[in-house]
Design a protein around this motif. Structure first.
Motif, short mmCIF file in Angstrom:
data_model
loop_
_atom_site.label_atom_id
_atom_site.label_comp_id
_atom_site.label_asym_id
_atom_site.label_seq_id
_atom_site.Cartn_x
_atom_site.Cartn_y
_atom_site.Cartn_z
N ILE A 33 37.83 -13.98 19.76
CA ILE A 33 38.92 -13.77 20.70
C ILE A 33 39.55 -15.11 21.01
CG2 ILE A 33 39.58 -12.96 23.00
CD1 ILE A 33 37.14 -11.08 22.90
N GLU A 34 40.85 -15.20 20.78
CA GLU A 34 41.61 -16.42 21.06
C GLU A 34 42.59 -16.12 22.18
OE1 GLU A 34 42.39 -20.47 20.46
OE2 GLU A 34 40.93 -19.24 19.37
N VAL A 35 42.38 -16.73 23.34
CA VAL A 35 43.24 -16.52 24.51
C VAL A 35 44.22 -17.68 24.62
CG1 VAL A 35 43.30 -16.43 27.03
CG2 VAL A 35 41.57 -15.14 25.77
N VAL A 36 45.49 -17.37 24.83
CA VAL A 36 46.49 -18.41 25.01
C VAL A 36 47.23 -18.19 26.33
CG1 VAL A 36 48.20 -17.13 23.63
CG2 VAL A 36 48.50 -19.58 24.02
N ASN A 37 47.23 -19.22 27.16
CA ASN A 37 47.98 -19.20 28.41
C ASN A 37 49.18 -20.13 28.26
OD1 ASN A 37 48.13 -20.93 31.32
ND2 ASN A 37 48.35 -18.71 31.45
N VAL A 38 50.36 -19.63 28.58
CA VAL A 38 51.57 -20.42 28.45
C VAL A 38 52.08 -20.77 29.83
CG1 VAL A 38 53.91 -20.54 27.54
CG2 VAL A 38 52.16 -19.23 26.31
N ALA A 92 39.85 -20.39 24.58
CA ALA A 92 41.07 -20.28 25.39
C ALA A 92 41.78 -21.62 25.38
CB ALA A 92 40.74 -19.87 26.82
N LYS A 93 43.10 -21.58 25.36
CA LYS A 93 43.88 -22.81 25.35
C LYS A 93 45.12 -22.67 26.22
CE LYS A 93 44.48 -22.62 20.93
NZ LYS A 93 44.90 -22.89 19.51
#
Length: 283
Positions: A33-38, A92-93
């Protein structure tokens, strides 16, 4: 390994999507799972008689943004800590920039097998003028997208609706529908929505569904014809009538003027359906 990308903004809808993703990951071996917060960089539009452009906000706003960015870094670190040592792998990034552009870039960079997004939906003027980031991702993503609006347990999925006109052979769609049916061990409903503007006999529709089922070797499929005033409302109403757990559709991903003129049934369903919607852009 199966890679799932989850755009995440710390909202209730985003958490619903992440919970759905982790629930799904518990069912399958080898999921990442790769979570991206913008975090969108604030700009103020300054347009005068001589033209103009975008300028950074005043100093107090810059300080607020820096503080917010530090807070988001902490939240992202907390997410990574919360979901470590699970059956699946998790990362997460934080990215800076426009939300839709950053999500699109992440899809290209990560090349995920699936995108899972939360959405509130929209209606009226907001829908016409700007749409949602979710709709834009559905329109452009190169992989399937699942849209989640409320708390949903994928372990309880028993009914999947696949809405289509079945007029074109879609090898990729057929393969993925089989995978969905197998993954959830669910009943699969193939539905054609009959509208006044595009009327055809039940015999013709059932025949076309039957040919699709035979060509791709589906088993345990229920063929349905549903009459409604529009394709969008018919798909949503049918899913409500049978209490479906998931709606699946293909979208042609039209953009620009063509999209403005023709619209997209899939995007309309994503926008207005209360239950999760799975979409895949096809050529």
């Amino acid at each position: 390994m199966i890679k799932v990308l989850v755009p995440y903004d710390f909202s209730e809808q985003a958490q619903n999507a992440l919970n759905f993703t982790t629930g799904l990951a518990e069912k399958i071996d080898g999921v990442h799972i790769e979570v991206v917060n913008v975090l969108e960089v604030p700009y103020v539009s300054s347009i005068g008689t001589m033209g103009g452009g975008e300028v950074m906000p005043e100093m107090e706003n810059q300080i607020f943004f820096i503080q917010l960015m530090e807070r988001r870094k902490e939240q992202v670190a907390d997410l990574k800590e919360k979901y470590k040592d699970k059956r699946y792998t998790f990362n997460a990034k934080l990215k800076l920039g426009n939300a839709f552009k950053s999500i699109s870039e992440s899809i290209l960079e990560e090349n995920p097998d699936l995108v899972i997004m939360g959405s509130k939906g929209s209606s009226g003027v907001e829908e016409v003028l700007i749409g949602s980031n979710t709709e834009k991702v559905v329109r452009t993503a190169t992989c399937p997208v699942v849209t989640v609006k409320s708390a949903t347990d994928p372990n309880k999925f028993k009914k999947i609706v696949f809405a289509s006109d079945f007029k074109e052979d879609e090898d990729e769609i057929a393969r993925r529908m089989k995978n969905l049916q197998s993954l959830f061990d669910a009943d699969l409903y193939f539905v054609v929505v009959n509208t006044p503007a595009n009327f055809e006999t039940t015999r013709d529709s059932i025949k076309r569904i039957g040919m699709f089922v035979k060509k791709y070797g589906f088993e345990g499929v229920k063929a349905e014809i549903y009459n409604s005033l529009s394709e969008e409302s018919g798909i949503i109403e049918f899913a409500e009538d049978i209490d479906a757990d998931l709606i699946a559709m293909a979208t042609h991903g039209r953009t620009g003027f063509l999209h403005l003129i023709t619209g997209s049934i899939a995007e309309d369903v994503v926008n207005h359906a209360k239950r999760p919607v799975w979409t895949l852009k096809v050529k």
